[in-house]
Design an enzyme around this catalytic site. Structure first.
Site, short mmCIF file in Angstrom:
data_model
loop_
_atom_site.label_atom_id
_atom_site.label_comp_id
_atom_site.label_asym_id
_atom_site.label_seq_id
_atom_site.Cartn_x
_atom_site.Cartn_y
_atom_site.Cartn_z
CG HIS A 253 72.77 -45.10 37.97
ND1 HIS A 253 73.99 -45.62 38.34
CD2 HIS A 253 71.89 -45.51 38.93
CE1 HIS A 253 73.86 -46.28 39.47
NE2 HIS A 253 72.60 -46.24 39.84
CB SER B 128 72.77 -48.70 41.87
OG SER B 128 72.57 -47.42 42.35
CG ASP C 182 76.26 -43.94 36.25
OD1 ASP C 182 75.67 -42.97 36.75
OD2 ASP C 182 76.30 -45.06 36.78
N1 COA Z 1 54.36 -40.16 30.00
C1 COA Z 1 53.92 -41.08 30.88
N2 COA Z 1 54.44 -42.33 31.00
C2 COA Z 1 55.45 -42.66 30.18
C3 COA Z 1 55.97 -41.74 29.23
C4 COA Z 1 55.39 -40.45 29.15
N3 COA Z 1 55.83 -39.53 28.32
N4 COA Z 1 56.97 -42.36 28.57
C5 COA Z 1 57.09 -43.61 29.07
N5 COA Z 1 56.16 -43.78 30.05
C6 COA Z 1 55.92 -44.97 30.83
C7 COA Z 1 55.67 -46.18 29.96
O1 COA Z 1 54.32 -46.27 29.62
C8 COA Z 1 56.10 -47.33 30.88
O2 COA Z 1 55.09 -47.61 31.81
P1 COA Z 1 55.04 -49.06 32.55
O3 COA Z 1 56.34 -49.22 33.30
O4 COA Z 1 53.86 -48.96 33.46
O5 COA Z 1 54.88 -50.08 31.47
C9 COA Z 1 57.28 -46.72 31.63
O6 COA Z 1 57.14 -45.28 31.54
C10 COA Z 1 58.58 -47.16 30.99
O7 COA Z 1 59.63 -46.54 31.61
P2 COA Z 1 60.93 -46.25 30.81
O8 COA Z 1 61.86 -45.55 31.73
O9 COA Z 1 60.59 -45.57 29.54
O10 COA Z 1 61.46 -47.73 30.48
P3 COA Z 1 62.88 -48.18 29.99
O11 COA Z 1 62.69 -49.41 29.18
O12 COA Z 1 63.64 -47.07 29.38
O13 COA Z 1 63.60 -48.55 31.36
C11 COA Z 1 63.48 -49.47 33.57
C12 COA Z 1 63.23 -49.71 32.08
C13 COA Z 1 63.13 -50.76 34.29
C14 COA Z 1 64.95 -49.15 33.79
C15 COA Z 1 62.61 -48.29 34.05
O14 COA Z 1 61.29 -48.53 33.73
C16 COA Z 1 62.68 -48.04 35.52
O15 COA Z 1 61.99 -48.64 36.30
N6 COA Z 1 63.54 -47.09 35.92
C17 COA Z 1 63.79 -46.79 37.31
C18 COA Z 1 64.79 -47.75 37.68
C19 COA Z 1 65.46 -47.55 38.98
O16 COA Z 1 64.90 -47.57 40.04
N7 COA Z 1 66.75 -47.46 38.82
C20 COA Z 1 67.57 -47.78 39.91
C21 COA Z 1 68.60 -46.82 40.04
S1 COA Z 1 69.40 -47.13 41.55
#
Ligand code: COA
Length: 379
Positions: A351, A157, A322
């Protein structure tokens, strides 16, 4: 200079104090900015793993994305699936470096840092910066670390855009660029999404034109929720959440909601709230503008000229699902840069797959690195 959390807080207004392993580089000379003016002195917070070899050529630069930070490795690192002992990027063999980018709020100078002249945070008086400014500052820091040539520059990204700019701006410093899930020019689609996020922040009454005492939490959370949708895909949301409902978890931001929510609503609220706890709104605003500034062609020529002039090996990685940076954008670069190749990650997660599909990426990276290291050994 080694930094502890006390030292960090003196230099920058942080909402995260950083691990003990964080170090600080200071560029004392004001740096010229692409869109005019100068900025400085500027601090760069960074981490390193492994040792630089005697030839100074086993360094790998990891560039983080929009709200990331320098802590890529370690038990709570954000890219341990591809970087760490036994992984493709391995501190036993490589000198791995990652810095927090200019304009962010994890130790490097940005809108949340105090302006040295006035002592209070810059906030929206922080200048508009570009991806090229981020990379120019990284270059100064990399040189100061004694690195002769980077074995690889990699990022997804916004991190991928930095890798591309490295390939254009400092080709003699890079043996291999691995830009993931990014484009040669930020698209109208991406700019539009970022603009909606910025409007959400600016519409929060706490924003006060970008000079706030209390964070514009609702605005920043909304910006993140919008962005989170664009980071995934319809198929991914459908399979994870469907039409399931759940009881409202603790929610201190959107307190008007009562009763069960769709699971996807709960997820987005949670992710919005989580960002508010760790990121600054003016940094988000300025960094999304930096993203939107991304245009490899600006001031350089046509797409064919600019990509055709990239002299180093480039391994473009795209993600099949993506929607933010569709694979056509990485394929375009691979088709026009003479030493570029294209590899695709098979994932429904959109993405964000560059942070999730680490096994696939680890395998590809191991192959890329072996190839480049062998070609180096032959020289
Ligand atoms: N209600 C509330 N919280 C929920 C939920 C729901 N229905 N479903 C999942 N969650 C929470 C989980 O408890 C977990 O919490 P924690 O991070 O405090 O442990 C979190 O959501 C998990 O996120 P999720 O997106 O499900 O994880 P993943 O394994 O699919 O993805 C990451 C991992 C690191 C990619 C993701 O957590 C993340 O940070 N995404 C944003 C990334 C970002 O900035 N991308 C950059 C693009 S430029």
């Amino acid at each position: 200079m080694k930094m502890d959390s006390e030292g960090l807080n003196k230099d920058c207004l942080l909402i995260w104090s950083g691990p003990q392993s964080m170090e600080l580089f200071s560029a004392l000379e004001p740096m010229p900015l692409e869109f005019g003016g100068h900025l400085g002195p500027v601090n760069v917070a960074y981490e390193t793993w492994g040792q630089l070899n005697d030839r100074g050529d086993n360094a790998i630069l990891i560039c983080h994305a929009l709200t990331g930070n320098a802590h890529a490795l370690g038990p709570d690192g954000w890219w341990t699936g591809i970087a760490g002992t036994g992984r493709a990027i391995d501190p036993q063999r490589h000198f791995i470096i990652c810095s927090n980018i200019l304009g962010s709020c994890y130790g490097t100078t940005g809108p949340a840092s105090p302006d040295s002249c006035r002592g209070h945070p810059w906030q929206m008086e922080f200048p508009i910066i570009s991806v090229r400014d981020l990379v120019r500052l990284q270059y100064e820091w990399v040189v100061r670390l004694g690195i002769r040539q980077l074995l690889m520059v990699i990022g997804g990204s916004l991190g991928g855009m930095q890798a591309l700019e490295w390939a254009v701006m400092y080709p003699y410093m890079v043996m291999l660029a691995v830009p993931i899930a990014c484009s040669a020019r930020q698209s109208a689609w991406c700019i539009g999404l970022n603009e909606v996020g910025r409007r959400a922040i600016a519409a929060d009454p706490a924003w006060h034109g970008g000079f706030y005492d209390k964070p514009p939490a609702i605005g920043l959370a909304l910006a993140r929720m919008i962005a989170m949708i664009s980071y995934r895909s319809p198929a991914s949301f459908q399979s994870r959440f469907g039409r399931d409902v759940q009881e409202l978890a603790v929610d201190t931001l959107f307190t008007e909601a009562i009763g069960p929510l769709f699971k996807v609503e709960s997820y987005l609220r949670y992710q919005g709230q989580k960002l508010v706890e760790r990121f600054d709104a003016a940094c988000y605003y300025r960094l999304t503008q930096a993203l939107d500034s991304h245009d490899l062609l600006r001031g350089r020529g046509t797409l064919t000229d600019v990509l055709g002039a990239i002299s180093i090996p480039v391994q473009m990685i795209g993600i099949r699902s993506d929607m933010l940076y569709p694979v056509t954008e990485q394929k375009e670069i691979a088709a026009l840069a003479p030493r570029a190749h294209y590899t695709e990650i098979d994932s429904a997660d959109g993405h964000d797959a560059f942070l999730i599909e680490c096994e696939q990426m680890n395998k590809y990276l191991a192959d890329f690195l072996q190839e480049i290291e062998e070609s180096e050994d032959k020289q």
